[in-house]
Design an enzyme around this catalytic site. Structure first.
Site, short mmCIF file in Angstrom:
data_model
loop_
_atom_site.label_atom_id
_atom_site.label_comp_id
_atom_site.label_asym_id
_atom_site.label_seq_id
_atom_site.Cartn_x
_atom_site.Cartn_y
_atom_site.Cartn_z
N CYS A 118 42.70 60.62 11.78
CA CYS A 118 41.62 60.43 12.75
C CYS A 118 41.10 61.76 13.30
CB CYS A 118 42.09 59.54 13.89
SG CYS A 118 43.56 60.14 14.72
N GLU B 85 32.46 59.11 9.18
CA GLU B 85 33.88 59.39 9.01
C GLU B 85 34.25 58.99 7.58
OE1 GLU B 85 36.73 56.86 11.02
OE2 GLU B 85 37.96 58.61 11.46
N GLY C 234 42.32 52.37 15.39
CA GLY C 234 41.71 52.03 14.12
C GLY C 234 40.25 52.45 14.10
N SER C 235 39.49 51.77 13.28
CA SER C 235 38.10 52.18 13.06
C SER C 235 37.21 51.75 14.23
CB SER C 235 37.58 51.53 11.77
OG SER C 235 37.59 50.13 11.92
N GLU D 161 41.81 53.81 20.51
CA GLU D 161 41.86 55.12 19.83
C GLU D 161 41.12 54.93 18.51
OE1 GLU D 161 43.14 57.88 20.86
OE2 GLU D 161 44.17 57.15 22.64
N LYS E 297 50.77 44.17 15.80
CA LYS E 297 50.41 43.90 14.40
C LYS E 297 50.15 45.22 13.70
CE LYS E 297 46.73 43.27 12.03
NZ LYS E 297 47.13 43.83 10.72
N GLY F 281 37.28 48.39 16.42
CA GLY F 281 37.39 48.66 17.86
C GLY F 281 36.34 47.88 18.65
P1 NDP Z 1 40.81 49.38 10.68
O1 NDP Z 1 40.03 49.43 11.94
O2 NDP Z 1 40.22 48.77 9.48
O3 NDP Z 1 42.19 48.62 10.93
C1 NDP Z 1 43.03 48.96 12.03
C2 NDP Z 1 43.90 47.78 12.35
O4 NDP Z 1 43.08 46.70 12.83
C3 NDP Z 1 44.66 47.23 11.14
O5 NDP Z 1 45.93 46.76 11.55
C4 NDP Z 1 43.77 46.07 10.72
O6 NDP Z 1 44.48 45.13 9.97
C5 NDP Z 1 43.36 45.53 12.07
N1 NDP Z 1 42.19 44.67 12.08
C6 NDP Z 1 41.18 44.58 11.18
N2 NDP Z 1 40.29 43.63 11.57
C7 NDP Z 1 40.77 43.09 12.73
C8 NDP Z 1 40.31 42.08 13.61
N3 NDP Z 1 39.17 41.39 13.39
N4 NDP Z 1 41.04 41.81 14.71
C9 NDP Z 1 42.18 42.50 14.98
N5 NDP Z 1 42.68 43.44 14.15
C10 NDP Z 1 41.97 43.76 13.05
O7 NDP Z 1 41.25 50.89 10.40
P2 NDP Z 1 42.08 51.46 9.21
O8 NDP Z 1 43.38 50.74 9.09
O9 NDP Z 1 41.22 51.56 8.01
O10 NDP Z 1 42.41 52.93 9.78
C11 NDP Z 1 41.51 53.95 9.73
C12 NDP Z 1 40.78 54.12 11.04
O11 NDP Z 1 41.71 54.33 12.10
C13 NDP Z 1 39.91 55.36 11.03
O12 NDP Z 1 38.67 55.08 11.62
C14 NDP Z 1 40.70 56.34 11.88
O13 NDP Z 1 39.91 57.34 12.45
C15 NDP Z 1 41.33 55.45 12.87
N6 NDP Z 1 42.49 56.09 13.49
C16 NDP Z 1 42.40 56.53 14.78
C17 NDP Z 1 43.45 57.20 15.37
C18 NDP Z 1 43.38 57.68 16.78
O14 NDP Z 1 44.42 57.91 17.38
N7 NDP Z 1 42.21 57.87 17.37
C19 NDP Z 1 44.69 57.45 14.63
C20 NDP Z 1 44.69 56.95 13.30
C21 NDP Z 1 43.61 56.28 12.75
P3 NDP Z 1 44.62 45.24 8.38
O15 NDP Z 1 44.56 46.66 7.98
O16 NDP Z 1 45.97 44.66 8.16
O17 NDP Z 1 43.49 44.46 7.85
#
Ligand code: NDP
Length: 500
Positions: free
Chosen positions: A300, A400, A243-244, A265, A191, A248
């Site tokens: 990130c 962050e 993601g965040s 990550e 996704k 996570g």
């Molecule tokens: P989010 O955590 O908000 O979203 C990440 C993904 O998770 C999106 O596809 C989102 O969907 C999905 N998501 C949201 N809620 C749920 C849930 N309850 N169950 C399953 N999936 C869910 O992060 P952002 O998109 O805002 O990205 C920024 C974050 O990602 C920052 O914290 C950044 O540091 C981190 N990041 C880490 C990296 C790494 O390699 N360590 C690399 C790049 C970013 P949707 O957006 O469609 O709602």
């Protein structure tokens, strides 16, 4: 006004996206999601939202492809050939993929020349993992107590992978999950973020022409319900999330409920540690550049805390401020544009709120600090922002921000720098800027972060990348990444007279 970006989408001839389930492009049962372009606020496309039945179909397709299909059972040479073909296709379609990524998140095309954001990087990730396919090996161990059996270990694919990625680097992040999973023989349901669907769907389409049906499935739509349904599905064996930290934690909760394997990550609040013996101008240019050019700090691994030795602070601030003036915002297809807007208005409000809090808590605003006005007012642009006199307990040093904001924190002694670098919940990345090799080595050992650069920071497809502490668990890139998509099986093989 930033010119409408709609014509670019029409030029590409791409229809509104659909989901890839079991080799078929299908509409979702959960309604549609309208994507507003962050540079203009205009609606550029709508995508289906996966309902629970869609997620179930995708996971069952991946399950069948894993339990009954040829992919996990393929000879190494077949999987290598397939992954190399994907790499070739990515290189052939590089321009198109980068244009789609710009439609998603407005990352400027000019930034696609930076390696980690480039289609070359994506292709290299597939090439690198193709190289692992015939090296995923077990061991032969001697019997410990002189028993009458041999001990063998086998590495087997872990099964169905549920992958969720964010919007900031959709192509690279897709590759960092899908390439090792496919190399290991897994099947995948991915996704993407609802804010970055175009590029992922096109990349998936290219891959779908190479692997059997059901091996790669893509469902679209918001995190909740689509992502939540995926991570909670009982037929998923492993969760791989980028993601965040907040989401996570939800992924870990879902993994705990189903005893699933999990790789995370997550975010960071990474330090750049600049000693006065360093090339301070380069350190300032690189650090401020990473936070303001390209993705505008929505990275990130961005090093958003500059820990600068006190005598070098003024030189650092002068160069960093100058870099801020080089930023150019606008239409991402314009080659003069250097930097992206923030992804959505929620993030815009959050970043502006943290900038206000920084000032209230006593930091000195050197430049920026406000939303871009005039022609840029319809987009989510924030001027490059530099804070001086920051202390490590302020909100801007702890949270962050994920925007174009750099906080400069002075230090006097090496031990103080190490303590400040480690005084964070996170541990994703760091760079040490110094000419003293012994000091550089001391710092690389002392800083608790997954990747530490010396006088520069560059990710490679074969370098393990991941976080200490709340920046995640597991690594992407290299042997560790492939092994994370395997189970280790122990085989006890009795010696018989015929074997001796
Ligand atoms: P989010 O955590 O908000 O979203 C990440 C993904 O998770 C999106 O596809 C989102 O969907 C999905 N998501 C949201 N809620 C749920 C849930 N309850 N169950 C399953 N999936 C869910 O992060 P952002 O998109 O805002 O990205 C920024 C974050 O990602 C920052 O914290 C950044 O540091 C981190 N990041 C880490 C990296 C790494 O390699 N360590 C690399 C790049 C970013 P949707 O957006 O469609 O709602």
């Amino acid at each position: 006004m930033v010119a409408s970006i709609k014509p670019h989408r029409d030029e590409l001839g791409l229809g509104d996206g659909r989901m890839l389930i079991d080799g078929q492009w299908t509409e979702g049962a959960g309604g549609t999601w309208s994507h507003r372009h962050p540079a203009t606020g205009e609606q550029v496309a709508s995508f289906p939202v996966a309902g629970p039945a869609d997620v179930d179909s995708a996971v069952r397709a991946a399950r069948r492809a894993f339990d009954e299909g040829p992919w996990p059972r393929a000879r190494a040479s077949e999987r290598i050939k397939a992954l190399r073909k994907v790499a070739d296709l990515v290189r052939e379609h590089a321009d198109e993929l980068l244009r789609l990524q710009a439609l998603d998140n407005s990352v400027p095309l000019s930034f696609g020349e930076i390696y980690v954001m480039s289609a070359n990087f994506v292709a290299d990730v597939f090439d690198h993992h193709a190289g692992w396919v015939d090296k995923i090996a077990g061991e032969t161990l001697p019997p410990y107590q002189g028993g009458d059996h041999m001990v063998l270990t086998l590495r087997e694919p872990v099964g169905v992978v549920g992958a969720v990625i964010p919007w900031n680097a959709p192509l690279s992040l897709f590759a960092q999950k899908v390439a090792p999973a496919l190399a290991a023989g897994c099947t995948v349901v991915l996704k993407p973020s609802e804010y970055a669907t175009f590029a992922v769907l096109r990349l998936a389409e290219l891959i779908a022409g190479v692997v059997p049906d059901g091996v790669l499935n893509v469902i679209t739509g918001p995190g909740d319900p689509a992502g939540q349904a995926l991570i909670s599905h009982p037929m998923v064996d492993k969760l791989s999330f980028t993601g965040s930290r907040a989401v996570g934690q939800k992924v870990m909760t879902a993994a705990a409920a189903g005893c699933k394997r999990v790789s995370l990550e997550l975010g960071g609040k990474s330090p750049a540690v600049v000693f006065q013996d360093a090339d301070v101008g380069t350190a300032a240019a690189v650090t401020m550049g990473t936070v303001t050019l390209g993705l505008s700090g929505q990275v990130c691994a961005a090093q958003t805390r500059a820990l600068v030795q006190r005598d070098a602070v003024e030189e650092f601030l002068a160069t960093a401020e100058m870099i801020g003036t080089m930023v150019s915002y606008g239409n991402p297809f314009d080659p003069e544009v250097t930097s992206a807007p923030l992804i959505n208005t929620r993030q815009l409000d959050r970043v502006l709120g943290l900038i206000v809090r920084g000032q209230e808590e006593g930091a000195r605003l050197v430049c920026g600090g406000s939303r871009a006005e005039g022609d840029l007012a319809a987009g989510n642009f924030v001027a490059p922002t530099l804070f001086a006199d920051v202390s490590n307990d302020m909100s801007i040093a702890r949270e962050e921000i994920f925007g174009p904001v750099l906080s400069v924190i002075p230090f006097d002694e090496e031990n103080e720098a190490i303590a400040l670098a480690n005084d964070t919940d996170y541990g994703l990345a760091a760079t040490v800027w110094t000419q003293d090799v012994k000091r550089a080595m001391r710092l690389t050992r002392a800083i608790k972060a997954g990747t530490v650069g010396v006088n520069g920071y560059q990710l490679e497809p074969n370098s393990p990348f991941g976080g200490y502490r709340q920046s995640g668990m597991g690594r992407e890139g290299g042997r560790a990444a492939v092994e994370a998509y395997t189970e280790l099986k122990t085989v006890l093989l009795p010696f018989t007279d015929e074997m001796m």
